[in-house]
Design an enzyme around this catalytic site. Structure first.
Site, PDB file in Angstrom:
ATOM      1  N   ASP A 152      26.096 -26.499   2.950  1.00 14.96           N
ATOM      2  CA  ASP A 152      25.427 -25.224   2.672  1.00 14.96           C
ATOM      3  C   ASP A 152      24.978 -24.555   3.975  1.00 14.96           C
ATOM      4  OD1 ASP A 152      23.273 -26.831   3.284  1.00 14.96           O
ATOM      5  OD2 ASP A 152      22.189 -26.469   1.410  1.00 14.96           O
ATOM      6  N   SER A 153      25.246 -25.208   5.109  1.00 13.57           N
ATOM      7  CA  SER A 153      25.080 -24.540   6.407  1.00 13.57           C
ATOM      8  C   SER A 153      25.957 -23.290   6.466  1.00 13.57           C
ATOM      9  CB  SER A 153      25.444 -25.489   7.563  1.00 13.57           C
ATOM     10  OG  SER A 153      26.712 -26.072   7.341  1.00 13.57           O
ATOM     11  N   ASP A 183      28.521 -29.934  -0.495  1.00 14.08           N
ATOM     12  CA  ASP A 183      27.069 -29.871  -0.683  1.00 14.08           C
ATOM     13  C   ASP A 183      26.699 -29.321  -2.048  1.00 14.08           C
ATOM     14  OD1 ASP A 183      25.248 -30.831   1.158  1.00 14.08           O
ATOM     15  OD2 ASP A 183      25.362 -29.068   2.460  1.00 14.08           O
ATOM     16  N   LYS A 189      27.002 -34.059  -1.991  1.00 21.25           N
ATOM     17  CA  LYS A 189      25.846 -34.420  -1.156  1.00 21.25           C
ATOM     18  C   LYS A 189      24.624 -33.660  -1.639  1.00 21.25           C
ATOM     19  CE  LYS A 189      25.280 -32.941   3.316  1.00 21.25           C
ATOM     20  NZ  LYS A 189      23.968 -32.247   3.264  1.00 21.25           N
ATOM     21  N   GLU A 224      20.258 -33.168  -0.889  1.00 18.12           N
ATOM     22  CA  GLU A 224      19.082 -33.446  -0.069  1.00 18.12           C
ATOM     23  C   GLU A 224      18.010 -34.027  -0.970  1.00 18.12           C
ATOM     24  OE1 GLU A 224      17.835 -29.956   2.076  1.00 18.12           O
ATOM     25  OE2 GLU A 224      19.837 -29.592   2.867  1.00 18.12           O
ATOM     26  N   GLU A 236      19.043 -36.638   9.097  1.00 22.08           N
ATOM     27  CA  GLU A 236      18.998 -35.476   9.992  1.00 22.08           C
ATOM     28  C   GLU A 236      17.671 -35.412  10.745  1.00 22.08           C
ATOM     29  OE1 GLU A 236      20.281 -31.788   8.248  1.00 22.08           O
ATOM     30  OE2 GLU A 236      19.624 -30.601   9.958  1.00 22.08           O
TER      31      GLU A 236
HETATM   32  O1  KIV Z   1      25.037 -28.188   5.324  1.00 24.14           O
HETATM   33  C1  KIV Z   1      25.375 -28.894   6.278  1.00 24.14           C
HETATM   34  O2  KIV Z   1      26.188 -28.510   7.121  1.00 24.14           O
HETATM   35  C2  KIV Z   1      24.753 -30.202   6.405  1.00 24.14           C
HETATM   36  C3  KIV Z   1      25.002 -30.974   7.660  1.00 24.14           C
HETATM   37  C4  KIV Z   1      24.246 -30.363   8.760  1.00 24.14           C
HETATM   38  C5  KIV Z   1      24.722 -32.416   7.512  1.00 24.14           C
HETATM   39  O3  KIV Z   1      24.081 -30.627   5.522  1.00 24.14           O
END
Ligand code: KIV
Length: 259
Positions: free
Chosen positions: A34-35, A73, A102, A104, A171
């Site tokens: 989600d970056s 994500d 993934k 959080e 992280e």
């Molecule tokens: O969203 C993302 O790119 C991430 C990485 C920084 C681990 O969660």
């Protein structure tokens, strides 16, 4: 790879062109993170990213991977309840081609991890700095620095593994905590600003090419290394990133956090 003692090189990716280059460069794990809210959409945080966005970018990436493993994500609030997490994960895996999702979370998300894992969904848990919590935290900063917070993170990591997580991202934490959590878990641990002693490393593609909006504004996180510097082209820069992770020369002490 963890069992064989080979370090895992992971990197984010959001489109077909880079998927081909990253796969060729030998990146083991590709994350549609989600970056993308920050590096593709140019926002200040990741909270506006939706499941639709992740699905779209995974669909751009997935068909072009020959060997890399694709993680997607779960964006902010898309896993707020077990049922919602299942529906979001189903889209990421069936529509978008992800091989793992993934999320959080600390021990509060263990129930959700278990709910997904027991339904056959591979889950990567993400501990330490959790960018989706930015509006609760106020700013991005190193996590787990005091003894109580470090002990709590170690317990959370074990709880998430026991709930069925297959992979862990850590992280922005002190290197000593990255080392301890990795030693205490059986699953592979991928660090981003978590020191050299995790099972592998992950970075954001635009960060290592030094082309992110944040880099353009002069804000580069301590754990980032510019692999474009001195490289003749992008393919070589990514090959150098993979080689540095495998050899353990990235991260160096200047990319790490103390306790
Ligand atoms: O969203 C993302 O790119 C991430 C990485 C920084 C681990 O969660």
């Amino acid at each position: 790879m963890r069992g064989a003692g080979e370090r895992i090189a992971a990197l984010t990716c959001y489109d077909a062109s880079f998927a081909i280059i990253e796969d060729r460069a030998g990146v083991d794990v590709i994350l549609v993170g989600d970056s993308l809210g920050m590096v593709m959409q140019g926002r200040a945080t990741t909270t506006a990213v939706t499941v639709d966005h992740i699905v779209y970018h995974c669909q751009c990436v997935a068909p072009h991977l020959k060997r890399a493993f694709l993680v997607a994500d779960l964006p902010f609030l898309s896993y707020a309840t077990p049922e919602r997490a299942l529906a979001s994960s189903q889209r990421l895996m069936q529509e978008a081609g992800a091989q793992m999702v993934k999320l959080e979370g600390n021990r509060d998300q263990a129930e959700i991890v278990e709910y997904l894992a027991t339904r056959g969904i591979p889950v990567c848990a993400h501990l330490g700095l959790r960018p989706q919590l930015i509006h609760k935290m106020g700013r991005f900063r190193v996590q787990g620095r005091d003894a109580a917070a470090a002990a709590e993170m170690r317990r959370d990591a074990k709880t998430l593994q026991d709930a069925g997580a297959d992979l862990m991202v850590l992280e922005c934490i002190p290197s000593s905590l990255g080392r301890d959590i990795t030693a205490e878990l059986d699953i592979p641990v991928i660090g981003i600003g978590a020191g050299p002693d995790t099972s592998g490393q992950i970075l954001v593609l635009q960060d290592i090419l030094n082309i992110s909006p944040q880099a353009s504004a002069g804000h580069t996180a301590r754990f980032v290394r510019n692999f474009m510097s001195g490289a003749p082209d992008i393919q070589t820069a990514l090959e150098r990133y993979v080689a540095a992770v495998k050899a353990g020369t990235y991260p160096a002490p200047e990319q790490c956090f103390g306790g």
